[in-house]
Design a protein around this motif. Structure first.
Motif, short mmCIF file in Angstrom:
data_model
loop_
_atom_site.label_atom_id
_atom_site.label_comp_id
_atom_site.label_asym_id
_atom_site.label_seq_id
_atom_site.Cartn_x
_atom_site.Cartn_y
_atom_site.Cartn_z
N ARG A 39 -7.99 27.09 21.04
CA ARG A 39 -6.85 26.16 20.98
C ARG A 39 -6.26 26.13 19.56
O ARG A 39 -5.04 26.08 19.39
CB ARG A 39 -7.24 24.78 21.44
CG ARG A 39 -7.54 24.72 22.93
CD ARG A 39 -7.53 23.35 23.54
NE ARG A 39 -8.06 23.38 24.88
CZ ARG A 39 -7.40 23.81 25.94
NH1 ARG A 39 -6.18 24.26 25.82
NH2 ARG A 39 -7.97 23.81 27.14
N THR A 40 -7.12 26.17 18.57
CA THR A 40 -6.64 26.18 17.18
C THR A 40 -5.84 27.44 16.91
O THR A 40 -4.77 27.38 16.29
CB THR A 40 -7.84 26.08 16.21
OG1 THR A 40 -8.52 24.84 16.44
CG2 THR A 40 -7.38 26.15 14.77
N MET A 41 -6.32 28.58 17.38
CA MET A 41 -5.57 29.83 17.19
C MET A 41 -4.22 29.76 17.89
O MET A 41 -3.21 30.21 17.34
CB MET A 41 -6.38 31.02 17.70
CG MET A 41 -7.55 31.38 16.81
SD MET A 41 -8.38 32.90 17.30
CE MET A 41 -9.31 32.35 18.72
N ALA A 42 -4.19 29.21 19.09
CA ALA A 42 -2.93 29.10 19.83
C ALA A 42 -1.95 28.19 19.09
O ALA A 42 -0.77 28.51 18.94
CB ALA A 42 -3.19 28.57 21.24
N GLU A 43 -2.45 27.04 18.61
CA GLU A 43 -1.58 26.11 17.89
C GLU A 43 -1.01 26.74 16.63
O GLU A 43 0.18 26.58 16.33
CB GLU A 43 -2.36 24.84 17.54
CG GLU A 43 -2.69 23.97 18.75
CD GLU A 43 -3.69 22.87 18.43
OE1 GLU A 43 -3.98 22.63 17.23
OE2 GLU A 43 -4.16 22.24 19.39
N ARG A 44 -1.84 27.45 15.90
CA ARG A 44 -1.36 28.11 14.67
C ARG A 44 -0.29 29.16 14.98
O ARG A 44 0.71 29.27 14.28
CB ARG A 44 -2.52 28.75 13.93
CG ARG A 44 -3.41 27.75 13.24
CD ARG A 44 -4.52 28.44 12.51
NE ARG A 44 -5.41 27.44 11.91
CZ ARG A 44 -6.61 27.70 11.46
NH1 ARG A 44 -7.09 28.93 11.52
NH2 ARG A 44 -7.35 26.74 10.93
#
Length: 70
Positions: A39-44
């Motif tokens: 999720r962090t990678m997607a948000e970034r």
């Protein structure tokens, strides 16, 4: 969203489902950590794409203004 951010979110959902289905606490915790990472990678990536789109639009507006001034 690009296919890559969709992929990241799909992987996050899969990890969440795997965590919910796991009877072992260590496996559940690992899947929850993996979900958060995806999720962090997607948000970034989504933020990066939005920033890039704003910069492209600003550059196009500036070029248009310069062309109109000439």
């Amino acid at each position: 969203m690009s296919n890559t951010s969709d992929f990241y979110l799909t992987q996050a959902d899969k990890c969440a489902a795997d965590a919910a289905a796991s009877a072992l606490s260590q496996v559940r915790d690992r899947n929850l950590r993996a979900e958060q990472a995806w999720r962090t990678m997607a948000e970034r990536l989504i933020q990066t794409e939005a920033t890039r789109a704003r910069q492209t639009a600003a550059a196009a507006a500036k070029a248009e203004a310069n062309a109109a001034a000439d």
